[in-house]
Design a protein around this motif. Structure first.
Motif, PDB file in Angstrom:
ATOM      1  N   LYS A   1      63.257 -33.401 -19.107  1.00 48.38           N
ATOM      2  CA  LYS A   1      62.581 -33.135 -20.160  1.00 48.38           C
ATOM      3  C   LYS A   1      62.181 -34.147 -21.349  1.00 48.38           C
ATOM      4  O   LYS A   1      63.120 -34.964 -21.595  1.00 48.38           O
ATOM      5  CB  LYS A   1      62.902 -31.605 -20.992  1.00 48.38           C
ATOM      6  N   PRO A   2      61.201 -33.892 -22.237  1.00 43.95           N
ATOM      7  CA  PRO A   2      61.124 -35.092 -23.343  1.00 43.95           C
ATOM      8  C   PRO A   2      62.485 -35.241 -24.026  1.00 43.95           C
ATOM      9  O   PRO A   2      63.054 -33.939 -24.264  1.00 43.95           O
ATOM     10  CB  PRO A   2      59.764 -34.527 -24.026  1.00 43.95           C
ATOM     11  N   PHE A   3      62.448 -36.327 -24.674  1.00 50.09           N
ATOM     12  CA  PHE A   3      63.984 -36.534 -25.203  1.00 50.09           C
ATOM     13  C   PHE A   3      63.890 -35.757 -26.437  1.00 50.09           C
ATOM     14  O   PHE A   3      62.921 -36.022 -27.459  1.00 50.09           O
ATOM     15  CB  PHE A   3      64.295 -37.834 -25.352  1.00 50.09           C
ATOM     16  N   ASN A   4      64.858 -34.762 -27.022  1.00 54.28           N
ATOM     17  CA  ASN A   4      64.944 -34.167 -28.197  1.00 54.28           C
ATOM     18  C   ASN A   4      66.599 -34.400 -28.352  1.00 54.28           C
ATOM     19  O   ASN A   4      67.456 -33.771 -27.757  1.00 54.28           O
ATOM     20  CB  ASN A   4      64.614 -32.776 -27.963  1.00 54.28           C
ATOM     21  N   ARG A   5      66.803 -35.328 -29.471  1.00 52.64           N
ATOM     22  CA  ARG A   5      68.267 -35.647 -29.741  1.00 52.64           C
ATOM     23  C   ARG A   5      68.933 -34.544 -30.165  1.00 52.64           C
ATOM     24  O   ARG A   5      70.156 -34.317 -29.580  1.00 52.64           O
ATOM     25  CB  ARG A   5      68.216 -36.722 -30.920  1.00 52.64           C
ATOM     26  N   GLU A   6      68.504 -33.727 -30.813  1.00 55.37           N
ATOM     27  CA  GLU A   6      69.206 -32.498 -31.178  1.00 55.37           C
ATOM     28  C   GLU A   6      69.706 -31.465 -30.158  1.00 55.37           C
ATOM     29  O   GLU A   6      70.783 -31.133 -29.989  1.00 55.37           O
ATOM     30  CB  GLU A   6      68.810 -31.625 -32.442  1.00 55.37           C
ATOM     31  N   ARG A   9      69.816 -32.478 -27.060  1.00 52.63           N
ATOM     32  CA  ARG A   9      70.731 -33.134 -26.001  1.00 52.63           C
ATOM     33  C   ARG A   9      72.033 -33.114 -26.654  1.00 52.63           C
ATOM     34  O   ARG A   9      73.075 -33.144 -25.870  1.00 52.63           O
ATOM     35  CB  ARG A   9      70.118 -34.681 -25.860  1.00 52.63           C
ATOM     36  N   LYS A  10      72.309 -33.161 -28.109  1.00 46.90           N
ATOM     37  CA  LYS A  10      73.611 -33.020 -28.616  1.00 46.90           C
ATOM     38  C   LYS A  10      74.238 -31.865 -28.240  1.00 46.90           C
ATOM     39  O   LYS A  10      75.554 -31.788 -27.906  1.00 46.90           O
ATOM     40  CB  LYS A  10      73.805 -33.431 -30.181  1.00 46.90           C
ATOM     41  N   LEU A  11      73.609 -30.836 -28.420  1.00 49.43           N
ATOM     42  CA  LEU A  11      73.927 -29.441 -28.144  1.00 49.43           C
ATOM     43  C   LEU A  11      74.411 -29.204 -26.764  1.00 49.43           C
ATOM     44  O   LEU A  11      75.402 -28.861 -26.301  1.00 49.43           O
ATOM     45  CB  LEU A  11      73.001 -28.312 -28.479  1.00 49.43           C
ATOM     46  N   ALA A  12      73.689 -29.818 -25.877  1.00 44.53           N
ATOM     47  CA  ALA A  12      73.871 -29.887 -24.337  1.00 44.53           C
ATOM     48  C   ALA A  12      75.346 -30.611 -23.932  1.00 44.53           C
ATOM     49  O   ALA A  12      76.052 -30.051 -23.149  1.00 44.53           O
ATOM     50  CB  ALA A  12      72.784 -30.293 -23.695  1.00 44.53           C
ATOM     51  N   TYR A  13      75.194 -31.782 -24.692  1.00 44.92           N
ATOM     52  CA  TYR A  13      76.212 -32.591 -24.621  1.00 44.92           C
ATOM     53  C   TYR A  13      77.682 -32.076 -24.750  1.00 44.92           C
ATOM     54  O   TYR A  13      78.509 -32.046 -24.302  1.00 44.92           O
ATOM     55  CB  TYR A  13      76.106 -34.045 -25.273  1.00 44.92           C
ATOM     56  N   HIS A  63      71.143 -40.535 -24.317  1.00 46.10           N
ATOM     57  CA  HIS A  63      70.108 -41.570 -24.274  1.00 46.10           C
ATOM     58  C   HIS A  63      68.735 -41.038 -23.480  1.00 46.10           C
ATOM     59  O   HIS A  63      68.728 -40.517 -22.535  1.00 46.10           O
ATOM     60  CB  HIS A  63      70.585 -42.676 -23.604  1.00 46.10           C
ATOM     61  N   ASP A  64      67.729 -41.719 -24.089  1.00 41.01           N
ATOM     62  CA  ASP A  64      66.344 -41.662 -23.438  1.00 41.01           C
ATOM     63  C   ASP A  64      66.389 -42.267 -22.137  1.00 41.01           C
ATOM     64  O   ASP A  64      66.753 -43.436 -22.126  1.00 41.01           O
ATOM     65  CB  ASP A  64      65.489 -41.846 -24.281  1.00 41.01           C
ATOM     66  N   SER A  65      65.740 -41.779 -21.132  1.00 41.57           N
ATOM     67  CA  SER A  65      65.545 -42.231 -19.815  1.00 41.57           C
ATOM     68  C   SER A  65      66.683 -42.752 -19.208  1.00 41.57           C
ATOM     69  O   SER A  65      66.603 -43.973 -18.365  1.00 41.57           O
ATOM     70  CB  SER A  65      64.369 -43.534 -20.178  1.00 41.57           C
ATOM     71  N   LEU A 123      71.883 -30.243 -15.544  1.00 36.88           N
ATOM     72  CA  LEU A 123      71.832 -31.409 -16.404  1.00 36.88           C
ATOM     73  C   LEU A 123      70.639 -32.182 -15.891  1.00 36.88           C
ATOM     74  O   LEU A 123      69.739 -33.026 -16.653  1.00 36.88           O
ATOM     75  CB  LEU A 123      73.022 -32.491 -16.092  1.00 36.88           C
ATOM     76  N   SER A 124      70.233 -32.099 -14.643  1.00 44.15           N
ATOM     77  CA  SER A 124      68.927 -32.644 -14.219  1.00 44.15           C
ATOM     78  C   SER A 124      67.651 -32.125 -14.714  1.00 44.15           C
ATOM     79  O   SER A 124      66.654 -32.938 -15.241  1.00 44.15           O
ATOM     80  CB  SER A 124      68.868 -32.711 -12.678  1.00 44.15           C
ATOM     81  N   GLU A 125      67.679 -30.994 -15.059  1.00 42.92           N
ATOM     82  CA  GLU A 125      66.486 -30.195 -15.501  1.00 42.92           C
ATOM     83  C   GLU A 125      66.397 -30.639 -16.963  1.00 42.92           C
ATOM     84  O   GLU A 125      65.372 -30.929 -17.551  1.00 42.92           O
ATOM     85  CB  GLU A 125      66.797 -28.749 -15.481  1.00 42.92           C
ATOM     86  N   ILE A 126      67.471 -31.021 -17.701  1.00 47.86           N
ATOM     87  CA  ILE A 126      67.555 -31.212 -19.082  1.00 47.86           C
ATOM     88  C   ILE A 126      66.992 -32.791 -19.307  1.00 47.86           C
ATOM     89  O   ILE A 126      66.010 -32.838 -20.176  1.00 47.86           O
ATOM     90  CB  ILE A 126      69.061 -31.179 -19.774  1.00 47.86           C
TER      91      ILE A 126
END
Length: 200
Positions: free
Chosen positions: A80-85, A87-91, A131-133, A74-77
């Motif tokens: 990285k620059p925020f990519n909503r799609e 991030r949703k898959l990772a979630y 969420h970003d940041s 999760l820390s690695e993810i």
């Protein structure tokens, strides 16, 4: 004066439902209507404490390694620059992993203790992905207040409510200046001059 939930509610009453509260396990935060990111560092710390016990079970050792790996991933993810799609898959993926832990029939008491913590926090452990940041832990906040805690420990605390409030305000201003990487003394002088001129 109290550890009751009313304090957290009063302090954060102006928050929006879209805000993210990065929090530890303090029960007073539980019913606040906003997004919650439960501190993964606190969970890992408790998990590690269980593995250091003399009679730590193999189930607990395995669970700790799984949580440690999840935290690293999760820390690695989130770095990285925020990519909503993405991030949703990772979630979705890590939500499934958390649910697997919650559904596991642990025999060992130590593993069940950590499982209970995870049940209480659930997907709040993953809010940062959406969420970003937003960090995974509240370590930054704890580092910021550590100097105040040390001062309180050395001095034995304030002698009056007014003294405690004055210290809290002054400390907050100083830490805010430092977080903005501004020079401390010149910035304080400017603030005092503006205040004296009625501009604050």
């Amino acid at each position: 004066e109290t550890r009751g939930g009313g304090v957290a509610k009063a302090v954060l009453e102006d928050s929006k439902e879209t805000d993210v509260l990065i929090r530890d396990d303090y029960a007073g935060y539980k019913n606040l209507k906003m997004n919650h990111q439960s501190c993964l560092a606190h969970l890992l710390r408790k998990s590690k404490e269980e593995t250091l016990q003399k009679n730590c079970s193999k189930q607990m050792q395995k669970l700790h390694l799984e949580l440690k790996q999840m935290y690293q991933d999760l820390s690695e993810i989130i770095q990285k620059p925020f990519n909503r799609e993405i991030r949703k898959l990772a979630y979705q993926h890590y939500s499934s992993l958390i649910q697997e832990i919650i559904d596991t029939n642990f025999k060992a008491k130590d593993a069940r203790r950590i499982q209970t913590r995870i049940k209480n926090q659930g997907v709040n452990l993953l809010t940062a992905l959406l969420h970003d940041s937003v960090p995974l832990t509240n370590n930054a906040a704890e580092r910021i207040i550590r100097p105040a805690v040390i001062v309180r420990k050395i001095s034995g605390g304030s002698r009056s409510n007014e003294g405690a409030e004055t210290f809290a305000v002054n400390f907050s201003i100083i830490q805010s200046i430092r977080m903005r990487n501004q020079p401390l003394i010149p910035t304080l002088q400017q603030l005092l001059l503006k205040s004296a001129a009625g501009k604050y």
